[in-house]
Design an enzyme around this catalytic site. Sequence first.
Site, PDB file in Angstrom:
ATOM      1  N   LYS A 187       0.794  -1.194   0.028  1.00 54.34           N
ATOM      2  CA  LYS A 187      -0.133   0.110  -0.195  1.00 54.34           C
ATOM      3  C   LYS A 187       1.008   1.106  -0.091  1.00 54.34           C
ATOM      4  CE  LYS A 187      -3.841  -0.557   2.196  1.00 54.34           C
ATOM      5  NZ  LYS A 187      -4.590  -0.721   3.579  1.00 54.34           N
TER       6      LYS A 187
ATOM      7  N   ARG B 212      -3.451   2.881   8.507  1.00 55.67           N
ATOM      8  CA  ARG B 212      -3.589   1.611   7.674  1.00 55.67           C
ATOM      9  C   ARG B 212      -2.483   0.678   7.652  1.00 55.67           C
ATOM     10  NH1 ARG B 212      -7.329   3.134   3.211  1.00 55.67           N
ATOM     11  NH2 ARG B 212      -8.359   5.025   4.041  1.00 55.67           N
TER      12      ARG B 212
ATOM     13  N   GLY C 128      -6.216 -10.705   7.999  1.00 56.70           N
ATOM     14  CA  GLY C 128      -5.650 -10.981   9.410  1.00 56.70           C
ATOM     15  C   GLY C 128      -5.167  -9.766   9.923  1.00 56.70           C
TER      16      GLY C 128
ATOM     17  N   MET D  30      -4.496  -5.689  10.520  1.00 56.69           N
ATOM     18  CA  MET D  30      -5.510  -4.989  11.346  1.00 56.69           C
ATOM     19  C   MET D  30      -6.212  -4.143  10.127  1.00 56.69           C
ATOM     20  SD  MET D  30      -4.818  -1.946  13.904  1.00 56.69           S
ATOM     21  CE  MET D  30      -4.828  -0.582  13.003  1.00 56.69           C
TER      22      MET D  30
ATOM     23  N   ARG E  21      -3.449  -1.129  -6.538  1.00 57.81           N
ATOM     24  CA  ARG E  21      -2.332  -1.979  -6.518  1.00 57.81           C
ATOM     25  C   ARG E  21      -2.807  -2.897  -7.759  1.00 57.81           C
ATOM     26  NH1 ARG E  21      -5.381  -5.593  -1.572  1.00 57.81           N
ATOM     27  NH2 ARG E  21      -7.144  -5.567  -2.572  1.00 57.81           N
TER      28      ARG E  21
ATOM     29  N   HIS F  34     -15.260  -9.341   0.275  1.00 61.81           N
ATOM     30  CA  HIS F  34     -14.556 -10.348   0.795  1.00 61.81           C
ATOM     31  C   HIS F  34     -14.518 -11.767   0.185  1.00 61.81           C
ATOM     32  CE1 HIS F  34     -13.050 -13.007   4.074  1.00 61.81           C
ATOM     33  NE2 HIS F  34     -12.031 -12.094   4.225  1.00 61.81           N
TER      34      HIS F  34
ATOM     35  N   SER G 251      17.960 -40.805 -14.506  1.00 61.94           N
ATOM     36  CA  SER G 251      16.443 -40.162 -14.285  1.00 61.94           C
ATOM     37  C   SER G 251      16.345 -40.107 -12.783  1.00 61.94           C
ATOM     38  CB  SER G 251      15.403 -40.941 -15.198  1.00 61.94           C
ATOM     39  OG  SER G 251      14.048 -40.415 -14.913  1.00 61.94           O
TER      40      SER G 251
ATOM     41  N   CYS H 184      11.804 -38.041 -13.114  1.00 60.05           N
ATOM     42  CA  CYS H 184      10.456 -38.638 -13.396  1.00 60.05           C
ATOM     43  C   CYS H 184       9.669 -38.773 -12.121  1.00 60.05           C
ATOM     44  CB  CYS H 184      10.494 -40.139 -14.226  1.00 60.05           C
ATOM     45  SG  CYS H 184      11.517 -41.125 -13.095  1.00 60.05           S
TER      46      CYS H 184
ATOM     47  N   TYR I 137      15.434 -32.846 -19.371  1.00 69.25           N
ATOM     48  CA  TYR I 137      13.981 -32.854 -19.443  1.00 69.25           C
ATOM     49  C   TYR I 137      13.239 -33.142 -18.026  1.00 69.25           C
ATOM     50  CZ  TYR I 137      14.390 -37.880 -19.183  1.00 69.25           C
ATOM     51  OH  TYR I 137      14.620 -39.207 -18.911  1.00 69.25           O
TER      52      TYR I 137
HETATM   53  C1  PEP Z   1      10.391 -42.061  -7.959  1.00 69.52           C
HETATM   54  O1  PEP Z   1      11.043 -42.755  -7.210  1.00 69.52           O
HETATM   55  O2  PEP Z   1      10.601 -40.929  -7.939  1.00 69.52           O
HETATM   56  C2  PEP Z   1       9.898 -42.777  -8.986  1.00 69.52           C
HETATM   57  C3  PEP Z   1       9.408 -42.123 -10.038  1.00 69.52           C
HETATM   58  O3  PEP Z   1       9.420 -44.150  -8.984  1.00 69.52           O
HETATM   59  P1  PEP Z   1       8.352 -44.727  -8.183  1.00 69.52           P
HETATM   60  O4  PEP Z   1       7.545 -43.804  -7.880  1.00 69.52           O
HETATM   61  O5  PEP Z   1       7.758 -45.548  -9.205  1.00 69.52           O
HETATM   62  O6  PEP Z   1       8.908 -45.538  -7.011  1.00 69.52           O
END
Ligand code: PEP
Length: 887
Positions: free
Chosen positions: A22, A91, A100, A102, A335, A451, A778, A846, A866
Amino acid sequence: MTTYVFDFAEGNKDQKDLLGGKGANLAEMTNLGLPVPPGFTITTEACKAYLSTGSAPDELAGQVCEHLAALEKAMGKKLGDPTDPLLVSVRSGAKFSMPGMMETVLNVGLNDESVQGLARQADNERFAQDSYRRLLQMFGKTVLDIDGELFESAIEDAKSAKGVQADVDLDADDLRGLVEKFKQIIHDQTGRDFPQDPREQMDLATYAVFQSWNSPRAILYRRQERIPADLGTAVNIVAMVFGNLGADSGTGVAFTRDPSTGMRGIYGDYLQNAQGEDVVAGVRNTVPLADLEKIDKKSYDQLLEIMSTLENHYQDLCDIEFTIERGNLWMLQTRVGKRTAAAAFRIATALIDEGLIDRDEALRRVTGDQLAQLMFPRFGDRSDGKKLTKGMNASPGAAVGKVVFDSPTAVRMAHDGEKVILVRRETNPDDLNGMIAAEGILTSRGGKTSHAAVVARGMGKTCVCGAEELDVDTKGKKLTAPDGTVVSEGDVISIDGSTGDVFLGEVAVTDSPVVEYFEGTLKEEDDLVQAVDKIITHADGVRRLGIRTNADNGEDAARARRFGATGIGLCRTEHMFLGERRQHVERLILADGKEEREAALAELLPLQRGDFVEIFEAMDGLPVTVRLLDPPLHEFLPDLTDLSVRVAIAEEQGKSNEKDRKLLDAVRRLHEQNPMLGLRGVRLGIVIPGLFAMQVRAIAEAAAERRKAGGDPHAEIMIPLVGAVQELELIRDETEKVLATVAEEQSVELDMSIGTMIELPRAALTAGQIAGAADFFSFGTNDLTQTAWGFSRDDVEAAFFARYLEGGIFGVSPFESLDVEGVGRLVRIATEEGRAARPDLKLGICGEHGGDPASVHFFHEVGLDYVSCSPFRVPVARLEGGRAAVL
Ligand code: PEP
Ligand code: MG
């Protein structure tokens, strides 16, 4: 000496850390030459000092004196002067606006004497008494912590004694009576009189603002929104301007665009002869902002001009608060406004089209979480529900749940696993817990700036507000629709935050247009879809991270591909051994000798091959990382207790069964205390001869089959749960042999890369060695989180995470968003040491974190090639991968 106080003319919009949102924006508007009442800001540093020592820093009082003197000089009046008082508002204003904190205290400087001076100066006794009663009420409630109901009911009593409905119908005498009543309430509740000294009023209000930083509601909100707890709040002291001087005065709120759709237009509410919170508190019905043109054309035109100045200056949607004092317009706040997910995309692209921002900036202005919200389902065929009414479409989405009328019930029922819709006449900050617990929020009063609407949009929660035809009886726990239908607590309703419709009963939900667009079944006709298309296309253009998906069947693979995945980063094979195929796994485990084992594997081989053919076909031309079997074997066997009982009963009845007894032996043998740390992953491949070889053969034969059919399969073979390079070397040798054999048998070339998951701390710490036997890594961040923290991913979330989150041990579950400091450090070490040992090592992730926005930014920064995530998260990962590149 630390400077704790800044004049508005001294700051700017980029100083939110020091001046709060503000204060920074008041300074910015002041320097833009907009009509902002003069004032000054006490910094967040002063708040932090106050909170850590329990009292204001020594220099503060003197600095406030200096700035107050300057303000008095500018205004030509002294604070609380008995003949012509300067009045100020106090303010709160933290870096992030949060519930929350004042609430504002207006009219500071009034007391028994200066109220007379104010009445004479304004030539308006009613106005002066009204201002004084407001000060007593706000000061009592927010600074002295007195139950606000006491003041409210005194007002109600005064109105009913007089037989009037509205506060404006109370005259000067009535208000003078209320002033006396309010002073009495303050005395009764606190044991002391309302402070008559204006400076004491100002200081007490300032400290109350500081203290409100640690109110339970503010703490809860910060935890929810992951806002650091040590920012502190600033305090703004602003010269009062009055919207309650009569019909030529008033106060209002406005947005420079529609905050729920992003469309340009005039959006806001105005209330004549009113002050402060009157507009949002619903004391009287507001009029749409457009009506101001008829009420006060000069102010209206000036306001529109200022709104356009602000949009061009901030290059974004702004929300504002303003007051008109006897025909003079004053800006009290602005804002960059909160907005729905759809509006964020629409506004960002509209600003590109208007030439205000470029595509990179547009990409920075939207988030993966917003995109995920746009992919929520919505109501399809509405005939399942009976339409009760239509309110305002305050925050989009489709929510279905049981009606509850108060926050504690909402929290309790949600805790028991029920989906609930919180229904209130209007919400206030006390409802925050209930709003968090509910699927959606429905109110019968208040507009798009109420609100309920503002908070729900901030949380991404479905909200319909201002459904005025509903008679909401929170005490009786029921609501009545215009046709007389009564809905009681526990009855199911459906609310549509995109249209404002409210239905009795459960309405079925269907895909959102954004999902249909990703699916390719909807072309870019819809303007929201156009906006998403424009931004995600740009994200793809600037993104360095590749996006793959976790999929283990053709259907998921094909969907992920439509959603933009360019390969499979994790094809789990365990699901391929469930259902009817379980019997073959049982046979494999029970096998007595090589022959029986090979027979069982031979049954599995064609089934596995078929799975892979389907997946390679769906991902033709793109890489598919197939992970060999990972889970502990007991997952494929009957439960120990069930089987023991079955065998015991059979024996009792003299019908004992040889197969079950053998099975029970095996289940006992394979039973583990900590199966997730037991015989699984690469360990299985080493212990159970032929299992991994069968899987590799299935992959190789499927690839050969696809190749012969004219396809272009790109399989990669991934070994799970490796902790030592020796494990990988053993399996790698076996894998290469099988590949060579199949290549020869089928007369095709099979050059598949072989890599491993990095999901154990030891693997991360010896990544340099492991890279010697791996073409790719991975990161399995699910197991890596589990093993780095030493907690079971299947058990702990229910067992103690709630307590950990409450205690602030972490702000968010490390299974949801990567623990960058701990687990992330392992990822970084493995990345650096793996690449040092083998520069062409391909690196991906992954675990579930692959679809989490904050984690995606970390994976970008650490340099992975990736991320791989579930099909539905693929668009989110694409967007965040692009954002990571431009942020
Ligand atoms: C992991 O452990 O991150 C993984 C992708 O394998 P899972 O979840 O199948 O154990
Ligand atoms: Mg794992």
